[in-house]
Scaffold this active site. Structure first.
Site, PDB file in Angstrom:
ATOM      1  N   GLY A 134       0.823  -1.202   0.000  1.00 26.38           N
ATOM      2  CA  GLY A 134       0.000   0.000   0.000  1.00 26.38           C
ATOM      3  C   GLY A 134       0.858   1.252   0.000  1.00 26.38           C
ATOM      4  N   CYS A 135       0.242   2.385  -0.338  1.00 26.11           N
ATOM      5  CA  CYS A 135       1.006   3.641  -0.474  1.00 26.11           C
ATOM      6  C   CYS A 135       1.466   4.177   0.881  1.00 26.11           C
ATOM      7  CB  CYS A 135       0.198   4.673  -1.242  1.00 26.11           C
ATOM      8  SG  CYS A 135      -1.473   4.963  -0.610  1.00 26.11           S
ATOM      9  N   PHE A 136       0.546   4.334   1.830  1.00 27.78           N
ATOM     10  CA  PHE A 136       0.955   4.742   3.172  1.00 27.78           C
ATOM     11  C   PHE A 136       1.963   3.743   3.745  1.00 27.78           C
ATOM     12  CE2 PHE A 136      -3.037   7.416   4.076  1.00 27.78           C
ATOM     13  CZ  PHE A 136      -2.317   8.600   4.175  1.00 27.78           C
ATOM     14  N   ALA A 137       1.681   2.454   3.527  1.00 32.24           N
ATOM     15  CA  ALA A 137       2.551   1.415   4.062  1.00 32.24           C
ATOM     16  C   ALA A 137       3.969   1.553   3.527  1.00 32.24           C
ATOM     17  CB  ALA A 137       1.990   0.039   3.730  1.00 32.24           C
TER      18      ALA A 137
END
Length: 325
Positions: A134-137
């Site tokens: 994921g992007c935030f991840a």
């Protein structure tokens, strides 16, 4: 040439894949699947492609492509793969969250490898199936992995991160309309964002005994793309020692840069880069991490994984220009 299929072709991440892969020297776009736009030119959904590529969306899948990218949104990849079979030789890169957690990695005889190259590069090179992070991840893990690798995560980590409107996907919602988003800011899913599972999983891969909290506040920004994440935790290490450990951890990672200067999102928007800034105040370390949510946070990282899976230099097709101004 590596033949490519893209599923869910009218969304933001699919558009980014098309833009990268149509100029990639080792790939050929075979089909772009979209049931809503079948038979129409790609430029109907991706207006900037007008004049660049003569290709139409299709609702037919070629099961024998070399690699297929799933850009279907969270929770939809499993049902698509249940109803659409690919050859045993086809590699699959899923940009959704269906297979990211260890408990979900096995599906119909396929084992998905978590595709964060800076953590799992050797496994990615041997993998046939990839769960793209994921992007935030991605932004948060890259900020914390060197601490975990050195056993230095011993306190809670406070995280405040703001993402652009493209992080919400192409479908309209109340909080993605221009009149709501412009000149506005809000948080959502405070303390309980879905990316926390994969972040904790990766940290424990490097530091098994880390059981403290990641206290995460995700924010919606009034800009289209990018993630600006700030994290702080306690550390008795000197700034010089921390910088040395971060630089050593990322020494062979071409898309990650470590600095002690103030950084901003425009340094990475439109690129596959992550820039990490380190600062110390007393016994607290401040870590700032910036990425483009659609590139290093999604499609650029997916192409980076594809390059590794096919034995190519991982930077091929990803020498991209930041926006700058």
């Amino acid at each position: 040439m590596i033949t490519i299929g893209i599923i869910g072709g009218s969304g933001y991440t699919a558009g980014e894949l098309i833009r990268i892969l149509m100029f990639h020297p080792n790939t050929k776009l075979d089909f772009i699947y979209s049931t809503t736009n079948a038979g129409k030119p790609l430029s109907v959904a991706h207006h900037d492609l007008l004049g660049d590529i003569e290709m139409n969306f299709t609702d037919t899948v070629n099961p024998n492509v070399d690699v297929v990218f799933l850009c279907l949104g969270h929770g939809k990849s499993i049902s698509f793969l249940e109803n659409n079979k690919f050859s045993d030789a086809t590699k699959i890169i899923d940009l959704g969250n269906d297979f990211r957690l260890t408990k979900d990695k096995d599906f119909e005889g396929k084992t998905f490898v978590y595709g964060l190259p800076e953590l799992n590069k050797s496994s990615i090179k041997k993998a046939q199936y990839i769960a793209n992070p994921g992007c935030f991840a991605t932004a948060i893990q890259l900020a914390l992995l060197p601490l975990a690798a050195n056993g230095l995560l011993n306190e809670d980590v406070h995280i405040n991160a703001t993402t652009g409107s493209t992080g919400a996907g192409v479908s309209l919602s109340e909080t993605s309309h221009f009149s709501w988003r412009n000149n506005n800011m809000s948080h959502y899913k405070a303390f309980d964002h879905q990316h926390l599972g994969e972040i904790n999983q990766s940290l424990n891969q490097l530091q098994e005994d880390y059981t403290n909290e990641l206290i995460f506040i995700p924010n919606r920004g009034d800009f289209p793309r990018g993630i600006f994440a700030t994290l702080y935790t306690k550390s008795e290490e000197s700034l010089e020692d921390l910088v040395a450990k971060y630089e050593a951890f990322y020494a062979d990672q071409p898309f990650v840069t470590v600095t002690t200067t103030n950084i901003n999102m425009k340094q990475v928007v439109q690129t596959n880069k992550c820039i990490i800034s380190l600062m110390k105040k007393g016994n607290r370390v401040l870590i700032t991490s910036v990425i483009d949510n659609l590139l290093k946070g999604a499609s650029g990282q997916a192409v980076q994984n594809m390059n590794l899976m096919f034995g190519l230099e991982e930077t091929i097709g990803l020498h991209l220009k930041p926006s700058g101004f």
